[in-house]
Design a protein around this motif. Sequence first.
Motif, PDB file in Angstrom:
ATOM      1  N   PRO A   1       0.999  -1.389   0.037  1.00 35.48           N
ATOM      2  CA  PRO A   1       0.018   0.194  -0.397  1.00 35.48           C
ATOM      3  C   PRO A   1       1.033   1.198   0.249  1.00 35.48           C
ATOM      4  O   PRO A   1       1.835   1.359   0.732  1.00 35.48           O
ATOM      5  N   GLU A   2       0.786   2.318  -0.472  1.00 34.25           N
ATOM      6  CA  GLU A   2       1.012   3.372  -1.044  1.00 34.25           C
ATOM      7  C   GLU A   2       1.291   4.142   0.885  1.00 34.25           C
ATOM      8  O   GLU A   2      -0.525   4.581   0.761  1.00 34.25           O
ATOM      9  N   VAL A   3       1.848   5.184   0.553  1.00 31.79           N
ATOM     10  CA  VAL A   3       2.057   5.500   1.817  1.00 31.79           C
ATOM     11  C   VAL A   3       2.687   7.810   1.803  1.00 31.79           C
ATOM     12  O   VAL A   3       3.100   7.602   0.866  1.00 31.79           O
ATOM     13  N   ASP A   4       1.309   8.121   2.001  1.00 31.99           N
ATOM     14  CA  ASP A   4       1.424   9.323   1.861  1.00 31.99           C
ATOM     15  C   ASP A   4       3.201  10.207   2.697  1.00 31.99           C
ATOM     16  O   ASP A   4       2.439   9.805   3.276  1.00 31.99           O
ATOM     17  N   PRO A   5       4.326  10.317   2.341  1.00 28.23           N
ATOM     18  CA  PRO A   5       5.186  10.828   3.380  1.00 28.23           C
ATOM     19  C   PRO A   5       4.645  12.202   3.980  1.00 28.23           C
ATOM     20  O   PRO A   5       4.934  12.170   5.599  1.00 28.23           O
ATOM     21  N   ALA A   6       3.836  13.390   3.312  1.00 29.22           N
ATOM     22  CA  ALA A   6       3.484  14.141   4.068  1.00 29.22           C
ATOM     23  C   ALA A   6       2.751  13.846   4.831  1.00 29.22           C
ATOM     24  O   ALA A   6       2.994  14.436   6.444  1.00 29.22           O
ATOM     25  N   GLU A   7       2.052  12.973   5.227  1.00 26.10           N
ATOM     26  CA  GLU A   7       1.055  12.356   6.167  1.00 26.10           C
ATOM     27  C   GLU A   7       1.627  11.760   7.206  1.00 26.10           C
ATOM     28  O   GLU A   7       1.729  11.982   8.442  1.00 26.10           O
ATOM     29  N   THR A   8       3.019  11.189   6.733  1.00 30.74           N
ATOM     30  CA  THR A   8       3.621  10.132   8.049  1.00 30.74           C
ATOM     31  C   THR A   8       4.590  11.316   8.651  1.00 30.74           C
ATOM     32  O   THR A   8       5.358  10.877   9.732  1.00 30.74           O
ATOM     33  N   LEU A   9       5.298  11.970   8.014  1.00 32.42           N
ATOM     34  CA  LEU A   9       6.518  12.115   8.292  1.00 32.42           C
ATOM     35  C   LEU A   9       5.968  14.079   8.414  1.00 32.42           C
ATOM     36  O   LEU A   9       6.906  15.042   9.790  1.00 32.42           O
ATOM     37  N   GLY A  10       5.003  14.643   8.105  1.00 31.58           N
ATOM     38  CA  GLY A  10       4.784  15.797   8.076  1.00 31.58           C
ATOM     39  C   GLY A  10       5.504  16.475   7.156  1.00 31.58           C
ATOM     40  O   GLY A  10       5.989  16.335   6.522  1.00 31.58           O
ATOM     41  N   ALA A  11       3.903  17.199   6.730  1.00 35.34           N
ATOM     42  CA  ALA A  11       4.616  17.883   5.368  1.00 35.34           C
ATOM     43  C   ALA A  11       5.961  18.538   5.546  1.00 35.34           C
ATOM     44  O   ALA A  11       5.920  19.441   4.161  1.00 35.34           O
ATOM     45  N   GLY A  12       5.841  19.464   6.162  1.00 36.51           N
ATOM     46  CA  GLY A  12       7.205  20.178   6.698  1.00 36.51           C
ATOM     47  C   GLY A  12       9.010  19.815   5.851  1.00 36.51           C
ATOM     48  O   GLY A  12       9.743  20.534   5.456  1.00 36.51           O
ATOM     49  N   ASN A  13       8.249  18.293   6.485  1.00 38.49           N
ATOM     50  CA  ASN A  13       9.940  17.224   6.240  1.00 38.49           C
ATOM     51  C   ASN A  13      10.333  16.349   4.671  1.00 38.49           C
ATOM     52  O   ASN A  13      10.719  15.887   4.237  1.00 38.49           O
ATOM     53  N   VAL A  14       8.628  17.040   4.166  1.00 40.95           N
ATOM     54  CA  VAL A  14       8.971  17.074   2.715  1.00 40.95           C
ATOM     55  C   VAL A  14       9.090  18.027   1.849  1.00 40.95           C
ATOM     56  O   VAL A  14       8.689  18.739   1.380  1.00 40.95           O
ATOM     57  N   ARG A  15      10.254  17.704   0.311  1.00 43.55           N
ATOM     58  CA  ARG A  15      11.158  18.067  -0.112  1.00 43.55           C
ATOM     59  C   ARG A  15       9.749  17.779  -1.770  1.00 43.55           C
ATOM     60  O   ARG A  15      10.073  16.591  -1.930  1.00 43.55           O
ATOM     61  N   GLU A  16       9.477  19.407  -2.357  1.00 48.76           N
ATOM     62  CA  GLU A  16       8.621  18.393  -3.448  1.00 48.76           C
ATOM     63  C   GLU A  16       9.369  18.398  -4.593  1.00 48.76           C
ATOM     64  O   GLU A  16       9.294  16.813  -4.972  1.00 48.76           O
ATOM     65  N   GLU A  17      10.137  18.590  -4.610  1.00 53.81           N
ATOM     66  CA  GLU A  17      11.220  18.012  -5.870  1.00 53.81           C
ATOM     67  C   GLU A  17      12.777  18.235  -5.056  1.00 53.81           C
ATOM     68  O   GLU A  17      13.331  19.362  -3.994  1.00 53.81           O
ATOM     69  N   ILE A  18      14.155  17.441  -5.720  1.00 55.58           N
ATOM     70  CA  ILE A  18      15.505  17.655  -5.370  1.00 55.58           C
ATOM     71  C   ILE A  18      15.907  19.434  -6.846  1.00 55.58           C
ATOM     72  O   ILE A  18      15.824  18.180  -7.933  1.00 55.58           O
ATOM     73  N   ARG A  19      16.351  19.879  -5.918  1.00 60.37           N
ATOM     74  CA  ARG A  19      17.032  20.641  -7.671  1.00 60.37           C
ATOM     75  C   ARG A  19      17.663  20.569  -8.291  1.00 60.37           C
ATOM     76  O   ARG A  19      18.513  20.410  -7.711  1.00 60.37           O
TER      77      ARG A  19
END
Lengths: 495, 127
Positions: free
Chosen positions: A38-56
């Motif tokens: 099952p897919e896990v949403d990292p924003a939900e698990t780790l908190g949105a502040g800890n998830v990077r949208e992209e690696i520039r």
Amino acid sequence: MAATTGKTRPNITQNEKLLFELSTPGKRGYQLPPMDVPEVDPAETLGAGNVREEIRDFPEVSEVEVIRHFTRLSTWNYGIDLGLFPLGSCTMKYNPRVNETVARTEGLAWAHPYQPESLSQGAMEIVATLECMLCEIFGMDAVTLQPAAGAHGEFTGIMMVREYLASKGNPRKKVLTPDSAHGTNPATAIIAGYEVANIKSNERGMIDLESLAAAINEDVAALMVTNPNTVGVFEQDIAKICGMLHEKGAQVYMDGANMNALVGIARPGDFGIDVMHSNLHKTFSTPHGGGGPGAGAVGVRSHLEPFLPSPRVKLADGRWTWDYARPQSIGRVRAFYGNFGVLVRALAYILAHGGEGLKKATVDALLTANYVRARLEKRFKIAYDAPSMHECVFSDALQEARGVRTGDVAKRLIDYGFHPYTVSFPLIVHGSMMIEPTETEPKQELDAFCDAMLAIADEIESSPEIVLKAPHNTRTPRVDEVRAARKPRVRWQRE
Amino acid sequence: MSDYPETYRYTKEHEWVAVDGDTGTVGITFHAQKELGDIVYVDLPRAGTKVEAGKSFGSVESVKAVSDIYSPVTGEVVDINADLADGPEKLNEDPHGAAWLVKIRLADMGEVETLLSLEDYLAYIEA
């Protein structure tokens, strides 16, 4: 036809951009299997502040582009497998392929440091066997294989000296180093909390006994000595020097960077050394360039044995085990048990040679260095008259008269197809040129090198500007070292 | 700028000191910068640091080597030459003038008398 200089001829090499510049959005060099959990949403698990949208600017390239990128870069390199690598003090000897075969034995190559002792008996026996053989070669009572390089070995050794002296009531204040020492020696002493005092060398390139005697007192913890020293000369008074230090309760550390000149002939333990390191990636032929990794085995006499890094490998009821119960140990100096793959190669080298073979390698190392010296010393000024050991050190005095310095000769040597010798070290030699051919060079290669040096000496007489503007045949012309050091640009940025 | 000022005093480690009142200005000699080659970095102590004659108080880095700078005198650093941080090449250009390193308030005025005169220093480097 393209011109040949020495053993080189220009050939086409490809320019190469950085992976960042090669990147095309959306390219992939991998394929992942379909998700089966099952897919896990990292924003939900780790908190949105800890998830990077992209690696520039993360490079996106295909597999073949990665392979070509690094293969093209590899063609720009120079290594011991291309030719003589006379970088003095570094003992750039051939790395026998049989060592690689042994290190790739499945049980060793795939051994994990967390696998239980019961499954690691062979690996542990390798550690114990290598320790034992190095004890014999060094003339020491115990050896640790934890340190990952020479300077790391120095640090380990001087920390043991400090703990030993502290256990006697006073760690003392000073470490003595000769003015010919490797820079790592005073650096080690400072990091270990000591002051450094410099000892002058005499006109033969050896430690001046009077200066030494004047410097030794109850504040001195240790002398750090390299033998043979960095001018390639054996410290003939070494036994007396050790006696002078011991008389005042001080220890003698030997930097074994130049151990390739002694193996099978002389043992540091026999001439009074208390603690020493040897670079397995120099003397014992393990890979050296490109980060090795290295290994700086440290040997000690019995009075320092309790202070060795823990854990120690030992035999208990017929099984190898790690002994952590060592209250006086300085503690770990390296994760796990040292650079194990390197240790396997070093043991393979020792066993393949045997005692007589190691001794012959040493004698041949002295022979090649003295052959080069004999062929060059009419055109280049030998720094000290004393007999050379495994390397010969010239000064650029004869070339300086024509405005050419050691660094210029070194750069011209690149045009002839050789890696340069060690430039401007040791510091006590004016315009030092430090050449260490090692025992693994064929006479033909030594002659090609000497011919190149002599041709450069001729060029300096007839047209010094060729040498002053060298290298000419390389991908990049002479770089501005001064500007690179004064205004370094250490980070690439997209334009 | 290879002129060695007559009024300066010199050391065998190739530093000079020029005394003005109770303050000594310290630098390295023309000979020192020539031996080092192109200087790329200078590491100096902070103002307020206590220094001791014969002990290292900083270092000079060239493309060839890093060398300690030994204080010719004992005292307290009262000023450092901030221009050298961005312009280490000044040490190659004007070692006896604009590229002084530190100013030290002298603890012992008599100490300077024990240093080499210009004549003795020139004889020393020519030997």
